[in-house]
Design a protein around this motif. Structure first.
Motif, PDB file in Angstrom:
ATOM      1  N   GLU A   1       0.818  -1.206   0.000  1.00 35.06           N
ATOM      2  CA  GLU A   1       0.000   0.000   0.000  1.00 35.06           C
ATOM      3  C   GLU A   1       0.854   1.259   0.000  1.00 35.06           C
ATOM      4  N   GLU A   2       1.923   1.265   0.776  1.00 42.22           N
ATOM      5  CA  GLU A   2       2.786   2.446   0.863  1.00 42.22           C
ATOM      6  C   GLU A   2       4.222   2.015   1.099  1.00 42.22           C
ATOM      7  N   LEU A   3       5.141   2.830   0.614  1.00 45.60           N
ATOM      8  CA  LEU A   3       6.563   2.667   0.889  1.00 45.60           C
ATOM      9  C   LEU A   3       7.152   4.066   1.012  1.00 45.60           C
ATOM     10  N   ASN A   4       7.634   4.391   2.195  1.00 40.83           N
ATOM     11  CA  ASN A   4       8.218   5.709   2.448  1.00 40.83           C
ATOM     12  C   ASN A   4       9.585   5.546   3.092  1.00 40.83           C
ATOM     13  N   VAL A   5      10.507   6.405   2.695  1.00 40.55           N
ATOM     14  CA  VAL A   5      11.830   6.418   3.310  1.00 40.55           C
ATOM     15  C   VAL A   5      12.094   7.836   3.801  1.00 40.55           C
ATOM     16  N   THR A   6      12.439   7.941   5.076  1.00 46.11           N
ATOM     17  CA  THR A   6      12.762   9.234   5.673  1.00 46.11           C
ATOM     18  C   THR A   6      14.073   9.101   6.432  1.00 46.11           C
ATOM     19  N   GLN A   7      14.697  10.225   6.689  1.00 48.09           N
ATOM     20  CA  GLN A   7      15.919  10.239   7.485  1.00 48.09           C
ATOM     21  C   GLN A   7      15.552  10.406   8.956  1.00 48.09           C
ATOM     22  N   ALA A   8      16.182   9.618   9.792  1.00 47.52           N
ATOM     23  CA  ALA A   8      16.012   9.721  11.242  1.00 47.52           C
ATOM     24  C   ALA A   8      17.419   9.754  11.822  1.00 47.52           C
ATOM     25  N   GLY A   9      17.985  10.950  11.876  1.00 48.82           N
ATOM     26  CA  GLY A   9      19.383  11.076  12.296  1.00 48.82           C
ATOM     27  C   GLY A   9      20.290  10.526  11.218  1.00 48.82           C
ATOM     28  N   ARG A  10      21.184   9.626  11.609  1.00 51.35           N
ATOM     29  CA  ARG A  10      22.094   9.015  10.620  1.00 51.35           C
ATOM     30  C   ARG A  10      21.507   7.774   9.982  1.00 51.35           C
ATOM     31  N   ARG A  11      20.336   7.398  10.421  1.00 46.92           N
ATOM     32  CA  ARG A  11      19.682   6.198   9.894  1.00 46.92           C
ATOM     33  C   ARG A  11      18.570   6.587   8.922  1.00 46.92           C
ATOM     34  N   SER A  12      18.292   5.700   8.006  1.00 47.45           N
ATOM     35  CA  SER A  12      17.100   5.836   7.170  1.00 47.45           C
ATOM     36  C   SER A  12      15.991   5.032   7.828  1.00 47.45           C
ATOM     37  N   ARG A  13      14.796   5.529   7.695  1.00 43.85           N
ATOM     38  CA  ARG A  13      13.626   4.824   8.221  1.00 43.85           C
ATOM     39  C   ARG A  13      12.791   4.397   7.031  1.00 43.85           C
ATOM     40  N   VAL A  14      12.678   3.094   6.819  1.00 42.36           N
ATOM     41  CA  VAL A  14      11.911   2.534   5.712  1.00 42.36           C
ATOM     42  C   VAL A  14      10.575   2.065   6.290  1.00 42.36           C
TER      43      VAL A  14
END
Length: 160
Positions: A25-38
């Motif tokens: 249904e959805e796929l989002n990638v955001t930055q959370a500090g030095r990590r990516s949040r998938v």
């Protein structure tokens, strides 16, 4: 993340989700500090429970690692099912809402609330105040399932 990277992730994740018998249904990638949040949202007829989310999460994680899709960057993977507040935007969303109460905003400004009786490729039938009404998806600007508390299930009235 660039659109090309997002497309690559969809090409990796999509088949894994489909192999599990689910819809992506959805796929989002955001930055959370030095990590990516998938963040991945999956759904299926009958819904998706926590165990199924955990299973598909392990499969997606293996696929991402095998494809080296995230490179050397650390990432956090979150797999969930859609919440009740997810908008009804596709025919399958309407179909999965059969029997549920929905609020619909139409292009002409009218707002209706009714229970989904059936859903097809281009429209859904809603029961509104005892009458059936066809709602054509192209005429909908916004539609959401409504949370119902203390709903008496069919056949439960008067027993007890």
């Amino acid at each position: 993340m660039s659109p090309a990277d997002h497309d690559l992730l969809r090409k990796i994740v999509g088949p894994v989700v489909e192999d599990e018998g689910l819809d992506l249904e959805e796929l989002n990638v955001t930055q959370a500090g030095r990590r990516s949040r998938v963040q991945i949202v999956v759904d299926a007829d009958g819904g998706v429970d926590l165990d199924r989310c955990a299973d598909v999460s392990r499969s997606i994680s293996r696929a991402l690692d095998d494809a080296d899709a995230m490179g050397e960057l650390p990432y956090t993977l979150e797999v969930s099912s859609p919440g009740v507040s997810r908008p009804l935007t596709l025919p399958r969303h309407w179909s999965r809402a059969t029997g549920r109460l929905v609020r619909v905003d139409l292009v002409d400004g009218e707002r209706v609330t009714g229970r989904v009786v059936s859903a097809a490729d281009t429209s859904a039938q809603l029961e509104i105040d005892g009458h059936l009404r066809e709602i054509v998806y192209l005429e909908v600007t916004k539609a959401r399932v409504q949370v119902e508390f203390n709903r008496v299930a069919d056949g439960d009235a008067g027993t007890g």
